[in-house]
Structures are given as structure tokens and as C-alpha cells.
Motif scaffolding. Structure first.
Motif, PDB file in Angstrom:
ATOM      1  N   HIS A  14       0.844  -1.202   0.000  1.00  0.00           N
ATOM      2  CA  HIS A  14       0.000   0.000   0.000  1.00  0.00           C
ATOM      3  C   HIS A  14       0.882   1.257   0.000  1.00  0.00           C
ATOM      4  N   THR A  15       1.910   1.250   0.830  1.00  0.00           N
ATOM      5  CA  THR A  15       2.850   2.368   0.883  1.00  0.00           C
ATOM      6  C   THR A  15       3.540   2.547  -0.469  1.00  0.00           C
ATOM      7  N   LEU A  16       3.898   1.455  -1.109  1.00  0.00           N
ATOM      8  CA  LEU A  16       4.489   1.505  -2.450  1.00  0.00           C
ATOM      9  C   LEU A  16       3.520   2.138  -3.441  1.00  0.00           C
ATOM     10  N   THR A  17       2.263   1.750  -3.373  1.00  0.00           N
ATOM     11  CA  THR A  17       1.254   2.301  -4.281  1.00  0.00           C
ATOM     12  C   THR A  17       1.111   3.812  -4.088  1.00  0.00           C
ATOM     13  N   LEU A  18       1.113   4.264  -2.862  1.00  0.00           N
ATOM     14  CA  LEU A  18       1.049   5.705  -2.603  1.00  0.00           C
ATOM     15  C   LEU A  18       2.262   6.413  -3.205  1.00  0.00           C
ATOM     16  N   ALA A  19       3.438   5.820  -3.063  1.00  0.00           N
ATOM     17  CA  ALA A  19       4.663   6.398  -3.634  1.00  0.00           C
ATOM     18  C   ALA A  19       4.606   6.417  -5.156  1.00  0.00           C
ATOM     19  N   VAL A  20       4.042   5.379  -5.750  1.00  0.00           N
ATOM     20  CA  VAL A  20       3.900   5.314  -7.205  1.00  0.00           C
ATOM     21  C   VAL A  20       2.969   6.424  -7.691  1.00  0.00           C
ATOM     22  N   TYR A  21       1.869   6.634  -7.000  1.00  0.00           N
ATOM     23  CA  TYR A  21       0.946   7.703  -7.395  1.00  0.00           C
ATOM     24  C   TYR A  21       1.632   9.064  -7.334  1.00  0.00           C
ATOM     25  N   ARG A  22       2.424   9.280  -6.280  1.00  0.00           N
ATOM     26  CA  ARG A  22       3.153  10.556  -6.173  1.00  0.00           C
ATOM     27  C   ARG A  22       4.187  10.688  -7.299  1.00  0.00           C
ATOM     28  N   SER A  74       5.628  -7.935 -10.789  1.00  0.00           N
ATOM     29  CA  SER A  74       6.562  -8.104 -11.906  1.00  0.00           C
ATOM     30  C   SER A  74       6.209  -7.169 -13.057  1.00  0.00           C
ATOM     31  N   GLU A  75       4.919  -7.001 -13.314  1.00  0.00           N
ATOM     32  CA  GLU A  75       4.475  -6.055 -14.337  1.00  0.00           C
ATOM     33  C   GLU A  75       4.913  -4.639 -13.970  1.00  0.00           C
ATOM     34  N   LEU A  76       4.728  -4.273 -12.708  1.00  0.00           N
ATOM     35  CA  LEU A  76       5.134  -2.956 -12.241  1.00  0.00           C
ATOM     36  C   LEU A  76       6.639  -2.762 -12.404  1.00  0.00           C
ATOM     37  N   GLU A  77       7.398  -3.802 -12.133  1.00  0.00           N
ATOM     38  CA  GLU A  77       8.857  -3.719 -12.267  1.00  0.00           C
ATOM     39  C   GLU A  77       9.249  -3.299 -13.680  1.00  0.00           C
ATOM     40  N   TYR A  78       8.604  -3.912 -14.676  1.00  0.00           N
ATOM     41  CA  TYR A  78       8.904  -3.526 -16.059  1.00  0.00           C
ATOM     42  C   TYR A  78       8.442  -2.107 -16.363  1.00  0.00           C
ATOM     43  N   HIS A  79       7.237  -1.764 -15.959  1.00  0.00           N
ATOM     44  CA  HIS A  79       6.718  -0.427 -16.263  1.00  0.00           C
ATOM     45  C   HIS A  79       7.576   0.675 -15.637  1.00  0.00           C
ATOM     46  N   LEU A  80       8.091   0.430 -14.436  1.00  0.00           N
ATOM     47  CA  LEU A  80       8.979   1.410 -13.812  1.00  0.00           C
ATOM     48  C   LEU A  80      10.276   1.549 -14.603  1.00  0.00           C
ATOM     49  N   LEU A  81      10.810   0.428 -15.076  1.00  0.00           N
ATOM     50  CA  LEU A  81      12.020   0.468 -15.908  1.00  0.00           C
ATOM     51  C   LEU A  81      11.764   1.258 -17.187  1.00  0.00           C
ATOM     52  N   LEU A  82      10.633   0.999 -17.816  1.00  0.00           N
ATOM     53  CA  LEU A  82      10.277   1.718 -19.038  1.00  0.00           C
ATOM     54  C   LEU A  82      10.150   3.218 -18.770  1.00  0.00           C
ATOM     55  N   ALA A  83       9.464   3.576 -17.694  1.00  0.00           N
ATOM     56  CA  ALA A  83       9.296   4.993 -17.352  1.00  0.00           C
ATOM     57  C   ALA A  83      10.648   5.651 -17.084  1.00  0.00           C
ATOM     58  N   HIS A  84      11.538   4.942 -16.434  1.00  0.00           N
ATOM     59  CA  HIS A  84      12.883   5.469 -16.173  1.00  0.00           C
ATOM     60  C   HIS A  84      13.637   5.653 -17.485  1.00  0.00           C
ATOM     61  N   GLN A  98      12.115   0.977  -6.979  1.00  0.00           N
ATOM     62  CA  GLN A  98      12.621  -0.381  -7.225  1.00  0.00           C
ATOM     63  C   GLN A  98      12.991  -1.073  -5.917  1.00  0.00           C
ATOM     64  N   SER A  99      13.599  -0.330  -5.003  1.00  0.00           N
ATOM     65  CA  SER A  99      13.976  -0.897  -3.715  1.00  0.00           C
ATOM     66  C   SER A  99      12.735  -1.339  -2.934  1.00  0.00           C
ATOM     67  N   SER A 100      11.727  -0.488  -2.908  1.00  0.00           N
ATOM     68  CA  SER A 100      10.472  -0.831  -2.224  1.00  0.00           C
ATOM     69  C   SER A 100       9.795  -2.018  -2.889  1.00  0.00           C
ATOM     70  N   LEU A 101       9.795  -2.031  -4.206  1.00  0.00           N
ATOM     71  CA  LEU A 101       9.176  -3.120  -4.947  1.00  0.00           C
ATOM     72  C   LEU A 101       9.907  -4.439  -4.684  1.00  0.00           C
ATOM     73  N   SER A 102      11.221  -4.411  -4.665  1.00  0.00           N
ATOM     74  CA  SER A 102      11.996  -5.629  -4.376  1.00  0.00           C
ATOM     75  C   SER A 102      11.648  -6.171  -2.997  1.00  0.00           C
ATOM     76  N   GLU A 103      11.505  -5.276  -2.033  1.00  0.00           N
ATOM     77  CA  GLU A 103      11.131  -5.702  -0.686  1.00  0.00           C
ATOM     78  C   GLU A 103       9.749  -6.345  -0.676  1.00  0.00           C
ATOM     79  N   VAL A 104       8.797  -5.748  -1.382  1.00  0.00           N
ATOM     80  CA  VAL A 104       7.448  -6.312  -1.458  1.00  0.00           C
ATOM     81  C   VAL A 104       7.492  -7.686  -2.118  1.00  0.00           C
ATOM     82  N   LYS A 105       8.257  -7.829  -3.191  1.00  0.00           N
ATOM     83  CA  LYS A 105       8.341  -9.130  -3.871  1.00  0.00           C
ATOM     84  C   LYS A 105       8.954 -10.199  -2.970  1.00  0.00           C
TER      85      LYS A 105
END
Length: 119
Positions: A14-22, A74-84, A98-105
Motif C-alpha cells: 500500500h505504501t508503495l502504491t502511494l509512492a507510485v501515485y506521487r 513483476s508487471e510494475l517492475e517492467y513499467h517502472l524500468l520503461l518509465a525510467h 525499485q527498492s520498495s518493490l523488491s522488498e514487497v516481492k
């Protein structure tokens, strides 16, 4: 039935999702129905599927929703890479997400293992 809000993996996702929205708030307006929407949907799908799984009966059914959450991660991981790579996410923002996402995974993988042992 479990209370999803008590799960540490749900809280982290949930915290990751809030960070993604920001982080996506300043993406180009032309991406509002494209990459911005895809990234936000994928990130929100992680905690949403955990919440839905909590409302199901038994560990096997709950694990199925956790696997769906892992797929969204995993989908989010790719989309973040693409956005970067497109220059929409700065190096520090990308690294933090990416760090937060790795922890969630990692947490999801551990949680799935606990749910499926003996099944």
C-alpha cells in the motif's frame, strides 16, 4: 477471514502504491491513459489482490491471490524500468521505487511459501 490491514506485506505494498501515485503525478499528460495508468493499476493491484485474498476461504485460495499480486509486482517492475528509460522517472525516484518493490516481492515470496507449505 483475515484483516488485510494487519498484514505487513499489504502495508508495504500500500505504501508503495502511494509512492507510485506521487511519482507518476508529473508524468506527461499524453501518458495519462498510457504508461501512467498502467503503472498505477499494476501497483494498486498488489495490495488489492492481497485484500481480496483475505476475504477468501483457506490458504490455497489466499495463495492464488498472492500469486496474482506477485504477477502485478513483476508487471510494475517492467513499467517502472520503461518509465525510467523514457526519462519520466529520475534516477533517485526509480531507485527508491525499485527498492520498495523488491522488498514487497521478497515478502510476497515468503508469504506464499508459508501459505503453501503442506498443500
Amino acid at each position: 477471514m483475515r484483516d488485510f490491514k494487519t498484514l505487513q506485506v499489504w502495508e508495504k505494498s500500500h505504501t508503495l502504491t502511494l509512492a507510485v501515485y506521487r511519482a507518476t503525478a508529473n508524468f506527461p499528460q499524453s501518458e495519462i491513459y498510457g504508461l501512467t495508468s498502467q503503472i498505477r493499476r499494476a501497483s494498486a493491484s498488489i495490495p488489492a489482490n492481497l485484500a481480496e485474498g483475505c476475504g477468501r476461504n483457506g490458504n490455497a485460495e489466499f495463495a492464488r491471490f498472492c500469486y496474482i499480486s506477485m504477477g502485478s509486482a513483476s508487471e510494475l517492475e517492467y513499467h517502472l524500468l520503461l518509465a525510467h528509460d523514457l526519462g519520466f522517472l529520475s534516477d533517485p525516484d526509480y531507485a527508491g521505487l525499485q527498492s520498495s518493490l523488491s522488498e514487497v516481492k521478497r515478502m510476497l515470496a515468503t508469504f506464499i511459501k508459508r501459505l503453501t507449505i503442506g498443500h
